[in-house]
Every structure is written in C-alpha cells, then in structure tokens.
Design a protein around this motif. Sequence first.
Motif, PDB file in Angstrom:
ATOM      1  N   GLU A 207       0.821  -1.224   0.000  1.00 38.14           N
ATOM      2  CA  GLU A 207       0.000   0.000   0.000  1.00 38.14           C
ATOM      3  C   GLU A 207       0.849   1.266   0.000  1.00 38.14           C
ATOM      4  N   LEU A 208       1.970   1.196   0.706  1.00 38.65           N
ATOM      5  CA  LEU A 208       2.827   2.377   0.847  1.00 38.65           C
ATOM      6  C   LEU A 208       3.303   2.873  -0.520  1.00 38.65           C
ATOM      7  N   ARG A 209       3.900   1.941  -1.275  1.00 41.19           N
ATOM      8  CA  ARG A 209       4.468   2.332  -2.579  1.00 41.19           C
ATOM      9  C   ARG A 209       3.361   2.653  -3.578  1.00 41.19           C
ATOM     10  N   ALA A 210       2.248   1.896  -3.521  1.00 43.20           N
ATOM     11  CA  ALA A 210       1.164   2.148  -4.477  1.00 43.20           C
ATOM     12  C   ALA A 210       0.573   3.544  -4.248  1.00 43.20           C
ATOM     13  N   SER A 211       0.402   3.916  -2.975  1.00 42.66           N
ATOM     14  CA  SER A 211      -0.114   5.249  -2.661  1.00 42.66           C
ATOM     15  C   SER A 211       0.882   6.311  -3.123  1.00 42.66           C
ATOM     16  N   CYS A 212       2.156   6.057  -2.874  1.00 37.93           N
ATOM     17  CA  CYS A 212       3.205   6.999  -3.279  1.00 37.93           C
ATOM     18  C   CYS A 212       3.209   7.167  -4.808  1.00 37.93           C
ATOM     19  N   ASP A 213       3.103   6.049  -5.540  1.00 39.22           N
ATOM     20  CA  ASP A 213       3.082   6.122  -7.011  1.00 39.22           C
ATOM     21  C   ASP A 213       1.925   6.997  -7.490  1.00 39.22           C
ATOM     22  N   PHE A 214       0.743   6.812  -6.884  1.00 38.43           N
ATOM     23  CA  PHE A 214      -0.427   7.571  -7.332  1.00 38.43           C
ATOM     24  C   PHE A 214      -0.263   9.055  -7.015  1.00 38.43           C
ATOM     25  N   VAL A 215       0.125   9.354  -5.779  1.00 40.06           N
ATOM     26  CA  VAL A 215       0.268  10.767  -5.390  1.00 40.06           C
ATOM     27  C   VAL A 215       1.364  11.430  -6.233  1.00 40.06           C
ATOM     28  N   ALA A 216       2.462  10.709  -6.470  1.00 40.19           N
ATOM     29  CA  ALA A 216       3.558  11.288  -7.268  1.00 40.19           C
ATOM     30  C   ALA A 216       3.114  11.578  -8.698  1.00 40.19           C
ATOM     31  N   SER A 217       2.154  10.814  -9.186  1.00 41.47           N
ATOM     32  CA  SER A 217       1.716  11.013 -10.579  1.00 41.47           C
ATOM     33  C   SER A 217       0.845  12.264 -10.738  1.00 41.47           C
ATOM     34  N   MET A 218       0.311  12.784  -9.635  1.00 34.91           N
ATOM     35  CA  MET A 218      -0.679  13.874  -9.722  1.00 34.91           C
ATOM     36  C   MET A 218      -0.069  15.203 -10.167  1.00 34.91           C
ATOM     37  N   THR A 219      -0.852  15.976 -10.889  1.00 35.81           N
ATOM     38  CA  THR A 219      -0.469  17.372 -11.138  1.00 35.81           C
ATOM     39  C   THR A 219      -0.797  18.180  -9.879  1.00 35.81           C
ATOM     40  N   ASP A 220      -0.268  19.400  -9.811  1.00 38.09           N
ATOM     41  CA  ASP A 220      -0.566  20.257  -8.643  1.00 38.09           C
ATOM     42  C   ASP A 220      -2.075  20.452  -8.481  1.00 38.09           C
ATOM     43  N   ARG A 221      -2.735  20.777  -9.605  1.00 33.32           N
ATOM     44  CA  ARG A 221      -4.158  21.142  -9.475  1.00 33.32           C
ATOM     45  C   ARG A 221      -5.012  19.926  -9.141  1.00 33.32           C
ATOM     46  N   PHE A 222      -4.661  18.757  -9.702  1.00 29.81           N
ATOM     47  CA  PHE A 222      -5.412  17.544  -9.362  1.00 29.81           C
ATOM     48  C   PHE A 222      -5.207  17.211  -7.887  1.00 29.81           C
ATOM     49  N   ALA A 223      -3.964  17.330  -7.425  1.00 30.45           N
ATOM     50  CA  ALA A 223      -3.664  17.039  -6.013  1.00 30.45           C
ATOM     51  C   ALA A 223      -4.454  17.975  -5.099  1.00 30.45           C
ATOM     52  N   LEU A 224      -4.490  19.267  -5.442  1.00 28.29           N
ATOM     53  CA  LEU A 224      -5.216  20.216  -4.594  1.00 28.29           C
ATOM     54  C   LEU A 224      -6.707  19.904  -4.582  1.00 28.29           C
ATOM     55  N   GLY A 225      -7.256  19.546  -5.750  1.00 26.49           N
ATOM     56  CA  GLY A 225      -8.674  19.188  -5.856  1.00 26.49           C
ATOM     57  C   GLY A 225      -8.984  17.980  -4.982  1.00 26.49           C
ATOM     58  N   GLN A 226      -8.142  16.938  -5.057  1.00 27.03           N
ATOM     59  CA  GLN A 226      -8.346  15.736  -4.250  1.00 27.03           C
ATOM     60  C   GLN A 226      -8.231  16.061  -2.764  1.00 27.03           C
ATOM     61  N   PHE A 227      -7.250  16.887  -2.447  1.00 29.75           N
ATOM     62  CA  PHE A 227      -7.014  17.266  -1.048  1.00 29.75           C
ATOM     63  C   PHE A 227      -8.249  17.978  -0.479  1.00 29.75           C
ATOM     64  N   ARG A 228      -8.800  18.920  -1.267  1.00 25.76           N
ATOM     65  CA  ARG A 228      -9.970  19.675  -0.780  1.00 25.76           C
ATOM     66  C   ARG A 228     -11.168  18.745  -0.601  1.00 25.76           C
ATOM     67  N   THR A 229     -11.346  17.796  -1.531  1.00 22.97           N
ATOM     68  CA  THR A 229     -12.462  16.852  -1.419  1.00 22.97           C
ATOM     69  C   THR A 229     -12.328  16.012  -0.148  1.00 22.97           C
ATOM     70  N   ILE A 230     -11.118  15.552   0.111  1.00 20.91           N
ATOM     71  CA  ILE A 230     -10.881  14.726   1.305  1.00 20.91           C
ATOM     72  C   ILE A 230     -11.126  15.540   2.580  1.00 20.91           C
TER      73      ILE A 230
END
Length: 381
Positions: free
Chosen positions: A351-374
């Motif tokens: 889970e650790l690496r899979a989560s890291c792979d997904f988060v690392a793949s995100m653009t800034d704006r996608f990451a911020l959007g996901q963060f706000r939703t969470i």
Amino acid sequence: MRNDGAQVATYIERERALLAPYATHSEATSGRDYPEPWHPYRSPFQRDRDRIVHSSAFRRLAHKTQVFTGDMGDYHRSRLTHTLEVASIARTIGRELRLNEDLIEALALMHDIGHPPFGHAGEKILDACCCDDGGFNHNKHAVRIVTLLETRYPEFPGLNLSHEVLAGQQSRYAKSQKNNGPPVLLEAQVVEAADSIAYDTHDADDALELGLLELNDLLAVPLWRDAAAKVRQRFSALDTESLRRAIIHGLIETLVSNLVESARSRLQELASRSESDFVKSGPRLVAPTAEIAEQKRVLESFLFERVYRHPTVLSERECAEEAVRVLFEYYRDRPDMLPSKFQGRVQADGELRASCDFVASMTDRFALGQFRTIEKSASVD
Ligand code: MG
C-alpha cells in the motif's frame, strides 16, 4: 536484432559522418530490456525521445511546480517549460560538441519526469512517508515510471527505453546519493550541465517577475553584475523589464559558451592522446571552467537564501506539504480508493508504494482538488 535495411544504414551513416568518435552512436547501443527490431528510419534514441513525449507522465509536467506554484501567477516556469528549456540548451551544447542530439533530447525530456506535485516540497514529504520502504527520490522514480508504471504498449511494461537512456537517468540518482556509479555518458553530462544553467537563470528571472527580488539585489552576484555591465555597454537606455531579459539572455550565452569551450578543450586534449576509452570512463568532462563554476556557486547560494527560502515561497511550500501528506495517508489507508492501475501495484509493492506512485503522478491542481475533497468529507464526517 539489427535490421540492415537501406534506411537504417542512412541514419547510421549520418551519425558516422556528423558525430565525434567519443559520442554515443546508435549502432553501439546495448539495446533494450525487451528486444525490438530496428526501426527503418528512426534511430533508437529518436524512438526513446518520442516514447517519452507521448507518455502521460511527460504531459503532466505542464501542471507541476518547478519552483513557484501556479497560484503565484502565470509568467514563471512550470516543470514542463523548464524541461523544454533544458532540452533546448542541451541540444545546442551537444551539437557544438558533436555528441548524439537524439540521445541528449531523450535524456533532457525525461530528466524531471519523476517529479511529484509541488516540486521538492512534494518530494520531501513522500520521501519521509516512504522511509520504511526505501524513501522517494524523483530521479529514481523516473526510472520506475519508464520501466514499469507507464502502460502504453501491449508488448511490455513501461516504455522499454534503450539502456543508454536508463543509464543516463540512473546516473542522476547515483549523483544525488553521492555514489560513484558507472561512467557517465557525455550526453548525460551535457543534460546535467544544461539543467543547472536553465534553473540558475530562469529562477532569477521568475523571482524578479514575481517581485521576490529587485534587479539591484542581484548586483551583489559577480556573474550577474558582469552580464549587466555588458548589456549596459550595448544598450544605454533600457527599461527595467527589457534590461532584465537582456541580462538573462546574456547570462545563458556566457554560461553555455564557457561550458562548450571548456568541454571542447578537454575532449580535444584526450582525443589527441587517443584515449577515447578514457573519455567515457574519466571524470566529468562537460563542466564549466573553475572560475565560472565558482561564480555559479555564488549565484546559487544567493538564490537559495533570497528566493527558495523567501517567506512567500516557504508559506506556499508548507500548504503543499500538508496536501501531499494528507493525500498519501488517505490512499495508503484506503487502497481500494486507488484507481485500478495503482490498485494493481498494491499486491506487488504494498500500500505504501502504491499510494506513493499515485500521489507522485498527480499534477498540482489535481492534487489540490483531491485534497480539498478529502478535507471536505472529513469535516462532514
Ligand atoms: Mg531539472
């Protein structure tokens, strides 16, 4: 698996005619992990470059931070435009030194493909989050992307790049870990030097545009002061913005010319001694003169203190770090919420690496959007 058709012979002949003996010639490639027939009219390194440009990780660089986040304006460099500046500078140097420009372009376009959202702030947090699983380093992650995570071809995982391209990227990781890895190809040395020229100059330019620095502040830096004096000699009445752009242009010209002259004289000296093997196994040859290297160091210290540690930049960085940490923990604890491609990595890598792979793949704006939703759903809960 070489196909000696007439067209293959054409690009091999062209390289023989144009490239220096110490360049990396396509015909000398050690191939790919999954052997493929030679293309009739694209050299192996041209194909590598094209595969990188068509990858999703490359496209996402358009919306990833270089130094300054998107919230700070729309003038400054993104990770993609930084990459294109590096490729442009590196090709110029490579052509002058008669090295393989196709390999240089592939390496340049790939060099930052492993960056997570929010640049080094995102990297620092992912590294801490993954400390029990080998940490996170963007240079190392780039290799993971192109050997495993990109899924564009049915025949193999990743992009199946030439071994020389992978070795060039791996040498960046080895250097960041202060390891003496295998000899670094001259083409990879060119990209590293071009990266440094690009960020030294464009970070100063961006910081001035954003008002983090004043033009006169930089007069404390000898490299900048000399470039400014040359511009003022040629143009006596420039407005501030035109002066700034002319200085940046002059600075790049000075750094590139110094690097080319310095590398050329080292290479010629070695070639005249018929020590072509030493050229590839010796110390770094593509480097500025000692005087310019010292002046660059002074500029970099100045930028570190006055720009990268500027309160505005640090405060943006803190917000970014919080977003990346929350995203990482959210997907680590709920792997079933990962997109199916990354869920597939959970069994193999955890889970650790899979989560890291997904988060690392995100653009800034996608990451911020996901963060706000969470954050929103957490406040409702
Ligand atoms: Mg870079």
